[in-house]
Motif scaffolding. Structure first.
Motif, mmCIF file in Angstrom:
data_model
loop_
_atom_site.group_PDB
_atom_site.id
_atom_site.type_symbol
_atom_site.label_atom_id
_atom_site.label_comp_id
_atom_site.label_asym_id
_atom_site.label_seq_id
_atom_site.Cartn_x
_atom_site.Cartn_y
_atom_site.Cartn_z
ATOM 1 N N PHE A 131 0.836 -1.212 0.000
ATOM 2 C CA PHE A 131 0.000 0.000 0.000
ATOM 3 C C PHE A 131 0.873 1.265 0.000
ATOM 4 C CE2 PHE A 131 -3.184 -3.046 1.725
ATOM 5 C CZ PHE A 131 -4.173 -2.830 0.773
ATOM 6 N N LEU A 148 -6.381 5.834 -5.431
ATOM 7 C CA LEU A 148 -7.288 5.503 -4.327
ATOM 8 C C LEU A 148 -8.222 4.367 -4.726
ATOM 9 C CD1 LEU A 148 -8.124 8.945 -2.726
ATOM 10 C CD2 LEU A 148 -7.284 6.925 -1.523
ATOM 11 N N ILE A 151 -6.301 1.204 -4.555
ATOM 12 C CA ILE A 151 -6.112 0.796 -3.153
ATOM 13 C C ILE A 151 -7.370 0.080 -2.646
ATOM 14 C CG2 ILE A 151 -5.940 1.718 -0.783
ATOM 15 C CD1 ILE A 151 -3.848 3.735 -1.926
ATOM 16 N N ILE A 152 -8.534 0.597 -2.977
ATOM 17 C CA ILE A 152 -9.782 -0.048 -2.558
ATOM 18 C C ILE A 152 -9.921 -1.420 -3.227
ATOM 19 C CG2 ILE A 152 -12.315 0.116 -2.586
ATOM 20 C CD1 ILE A 152 -11.927 3.212 -2.591
ATOM 21 N N SER A 155 -7.491 -3.828 -1.560
ATOM 22 C CA SER A 155 -7.929 -4.141 -0.188
ATOM 23 C C SER A 155 -9.002 -5.207 -0.196
ATOM 24 C CB SER A 155 -8.539 -2.910 0.481
ATOM 25 O OG SER A 155 -7.656 -1.845 0.484
ATOM 26 N N ARG A 156 -9.957 -5.050 -1.103
ATOM 27 C CA ARG A 156 -11.075 -6.000 -1.140
ATOM 28 C C ARG A 156 -10.632 -7.372 -1.597
ATOM 29 N NH1 ARG A 156 -15.681 -2.067 -3.630
ATOM 30 N NH2 ARG A 156 -16.280 -1.165 -1.623
ATOM 31 N N GLY A 159 -8.584 -9.155 1.150
ATOM 32 C CA GLY A 159 -9.144 -9.195 2.494
ATOM 33 C C GLY A 159 -10.173 -10.276 2.711
ATOM 34 N N SER A 160 -11.075 -9.985 3.642
ATOM 35 C CA SER A 160 -12.024 -10.963 4.176
ATOM 36 C C SER A 160 -13.041 -11.439 3.168
ATOM 37 C CB SER A 160 -12.776 -10.330 5.332
ATOM 38 O OG SER A 160 -11.852 -9.843 6.246
ATOM 39 N N GLN A 161 -13.218 -10.717 2.087
ATOM 40 C CA GLN A 161 -14.177 -11.166 1.086
ATOM 41 C C GLN A 161 -13.461 -11.688 -0.143
ATOM 42 O OE1 GLN A 161 -18.025 -9.188 1.218
ATOM 43 N NE2 GLN A 161 -16.983 -7.400 2.067
ATOM 44 N N VAL A 164 -8.654 -14.145 1.882
ATOM 45 C CA VAL A 164 -8.801 -14.668 3.242
ATOM 46 C C VAL A 164 -9.971 -15.657 3.295
ATOM 47 C CG1 VAL A 164 -9.523 -14.024 5.585
ATOM 48 C CG2 VAL A 164 -7.675 -12.775 4.468
ATOM 49 N N ASP A 165 -11.086 -15.294 2.685
ATOM 50 C CA ASP A 165 -12.246 -16.188 2.641
ATOM 51 C C ASP A 165 -11.910 -17.458 1.846
ATOM 52 O OD1 ASP A 165 -14.870 -17.061 3.019
ATOM 53 O OD2 ASP A 165 -15.634 -15.985 1.277
ATOM 54 N N PRO B 40 -19.362 -13.473 4.328
ATOM 55 C CA PRO B 40 -19.209 -14.772 4.992
ATOM 56 C C PRO B 40 -19.036 -14.631 6.519
ATOM 57 C CG PRO B 40 -17.175 -14.138 3.865
ATOM 58 C CD PRO B 40 -18.172 -13.081 3.558
ATOM 59 N N VAL B 43 -15.949 -15.387 8.440
ATOM 60 C CA VAL B 43 -14.888 -14.389 8.372
ATOM 61 C C VAL B 43 -15.248 -13.161 9.223
ATOM 62 C CG1 VAL B 43 -13.863 -12.691 6.811
ATOM 63 C CG2 VAL B 43 -13.944 -15.093 6.140
ATOM 64 N N MET B 47 -13.709 -11.436 12.897
ATOM 65 C CA MET B 47 -13.167 -10.085 12.752
ATOM 66 C C MET B 47 -13.785 -9.162 13.798
ATOM 67 S SD MET B 47 -13.138 -7.357 9.616
ATOM 68 C CE MET B 47 -12.185 -8.171 8.387
ATOM 69 N N LEU B 121 -5.620 -15.846 9.999
ATOM 70 C CA LEU B 121 -6.271 -15.288 8.810
ATOM 71 C C LEU B 121 -7.032 -13.996 9.069
ATOM 72 C CD1 LEU B 121 -7.913 -18.136 6.735
ATOM 73 C CD2 LEU B 121 -5.934 -16.717 6.186
ATOM 74 N N ASP B 124 -5.226 -10.892 8.829
ATOM 75 C CA ASP B 124 -4.850 -10.675 7.426
ATOM 76 C C ASP B 124 -5.984 -10.012 6.652
ATOM 77 O OD1 ASP B 124 -2.426 -11.783 7.894
ATOM 78 O OD2 ASP B 124 -2.759 -13.635 6.780
ATOM 79 N N GLY B 125 -7.201 -10.131 7.159
ATOM 80 C CA GLY B 125 -8.322 -9.409 6.560
ATOM 81 C C GLY B 125 -8.527 -8.040 7.182
ATOM 82 N N PRO B 128 -6.074 -4.988 5.422
ATOM 83 C CA PRO B 128 -6.616 -4.362 4.199
ATOM 84 C C PRO B 128 -7.966 -3.693 4.429
ATOM 85 C CG PRO B 128 -6.504 -6.766 3.962
ATOM 86 C CD PRO B 128 -5.792 -6.423 5.218
ATOM 87 N N GLU B 132 -9.184 -0.091 3.229
ATOM 88 C CA GLU B 132 -10.408 0.074 2.448
ATOM 89 C C GLU B 132 -11.295 1.167 3.075
ATOM 90 O OE1 GLU B 132 -12.679 -3.550 1.938
ATOM 91 O OE2 GLU B 132 -14.350 -2.457 1.031
ATOM 92 N N SER B 155 0.780 2.848 6.676
ATOM 93 C CA SER B 155 1.574 1.740 6.106
ATOM 94 C C SER B 155 2.934 1.649 6.769
ATOM 95 C CB SER B 155 1.832 1.959 4.619
ATOM 96 O OG SER B 155 0.649 2.109 3.916
#
Lengths: 274, 274
Positions: A131, A148, A151-152, A155-156, A159-161, A164-165, B40, B43, B47, B121, B124-125, B128, B132, B155
């Motif tokens: 980043f 920007l 970056i979004i 990040s998505r 990340g968790s969606q 990671v998921d 999900p 996840v 969090m 994990l 790790d979510g 980011p 976001e 960062s």
């Protein structure tokens, strides 16, 4: 070893091979220039090692090819491609980390050169570093809205969606029984699909593509990444594996139709790999 | 339990207590609104849990107070404060993760409600996700340059030259013998100092402070964070501990002199804690 290993080898494949080799060299050089080994060496040496020892992903080169397809220069996308590689390498390292209940990647055979605490911490530095590279890039000065947005997107995807998921569901799936087509598809989408979708979208954003082009390259990337997920072993016991991959290949090609007349053969060659 | 626990209790301390309670409530509400439990759930539930069960850091409230000190509204800094808390909570969780060679935090007594792979994990979510939130914030629309600057600041503070370095050196130090004043100072600076320095600087940036104000609040934050590092146990066997903390307190107060005439008592009350 390059990620690009075509099934057949004609002069077109040779051209594509040279193209991807040049793209990989550009990303590697950018990363090498960014991650110099400097104090604290206890931190930068492992970062250097893990960045270059992680498996190669097709997502960073896809980012550059997408940027070029919409008329941008590779230079516009090289920082984003490097950041995407850092995110991929960080996730890859954590997935193989020896936890007290075993690594996330069931059956991991990755060789551990460093201690677990270093393999935990170093990726925790690589993600923000990615980043930071974006924030410090030339485009952040001239085109802060695009950066920007990138970056979004990143990040998505990481990340968790996204990754990671995918890594979590892959573990759940690996510990379960049988092969569920739907589950394999979900893991492929989350674990590699979304990072590739993000790579396609980011390349198009940075190359100045239209919203329609951005969405087409996002979907193209999604299918490329899902196929890569299978190539890399998700659902390897699934009987209908080749059929599904072929379906995705067809859908991917469809997304490129709108770019008819442009240099599509480069980016589409990502579908012709082993 | 709030992070603000003053040593003495006068009416001024009561006022400060109400101030910090309001700031904490604002950050918590912002985080709760952002991290809704949604699919999900495998996840987002962890969090949510790890975000609110991690120790409270003084860095996020400091970010808001710094913003107000330079004339900004708390709303300008609440997203950055929330992102800083997410980064802190992620680092906290990883520091207590049970690796095959033990957790990074020697002597960790944190209760593990979740499995190691989830505790690996989920952070790790979270990292980011923090970026976001910044990218999607209102200021990213109106003041993209400030948000990009904040992204770079965060960062750096959480990465390889900040928290990651601090956690690694703390482990090296914990496994060694004796108490080295210089090493304790280094760990305090990296592990909590830089996150607080970043919080001060980000608050001032978002509140529209001058470059001089940003640098003064960065340094103020640095000393507050270093003191917090000691409060939280770094160098607890060091004989000269109190002396050093007092030296840092003096240096911190000096940085606030330039703000004479403004509402300094709130932000300076961070130095009057146990």
């Amino acid at each position: 070893r390059s990620f690009y290993r075509p099934i057949v080898s004609t002069s077109m494949e040779q051209q594509n091979k040279s193209y991807w080799a040049a793209v990989e060299t550009q990303i590697d050089s950018h990363l090498k220039k960014s991650i110099t080994i400097r104090p604290p060496t206890s931190v930068f040496e492992p970062m250097h090692h893990l960045t270059f020892s992680a498996s190669k992903s097709t997502a960073p080169p896809l980012c550059i090819a997408a940027c070029e397809l919409v008329g941008g220069s590779p230079d516009d996308a090289v920082t984003a491609a490097s950041a995407i590689h850092l995110m991929h390498a960080a996730a890859f390292t954590h997935q193989h980390l020896p936890l007290t209940d075993g690594p996330m990647q069931v059956g991991s055979t990755v060789e551990h050169v460093m201690k677990p605490n270093i393999e935990l911490l170093t990726p925790d530095g690589m993600v923000p570093f990615g980043f930071e590279l974006l924030g410090l890039s030339e485009q952040a000065q001239n085109n802060s809205d695009r950066i920007l947005r990138v970056i979004i997107e990143i990040s998505r995807a990481v990340g968790s969606q996204g990754i990671v998921d995918g890594m979590y569901q892959e573990l759940v799936y690996a510990k379960g029984e049988g092969e569920d087509e739907q589950m394999v598809e979900y893991v492929c989408e989350k674990k590699e699909g979304e990072l590739h979708a993000c790579a396609g979208a980011c390349g198009a954003i940075l190359g100045g593509g239209s919203e329609e082009e951005i969405e087409k390259l996002r979907k193209y990337g999604l299918y490329v990444g899902m196929i890569q997920g299978m190539v890399n072993g998700v659902g390897k016991k699934l009987g209908s594996r080749l059929e599904i991959a072929n379906k995705w290949r067809g859908l991917a090609i469809k997304e490129l139709e709108a770019f008819h007349g442009r240099n599509v053969h480069q980016i589409s060659s990502l579908l012709e790999m082993d």
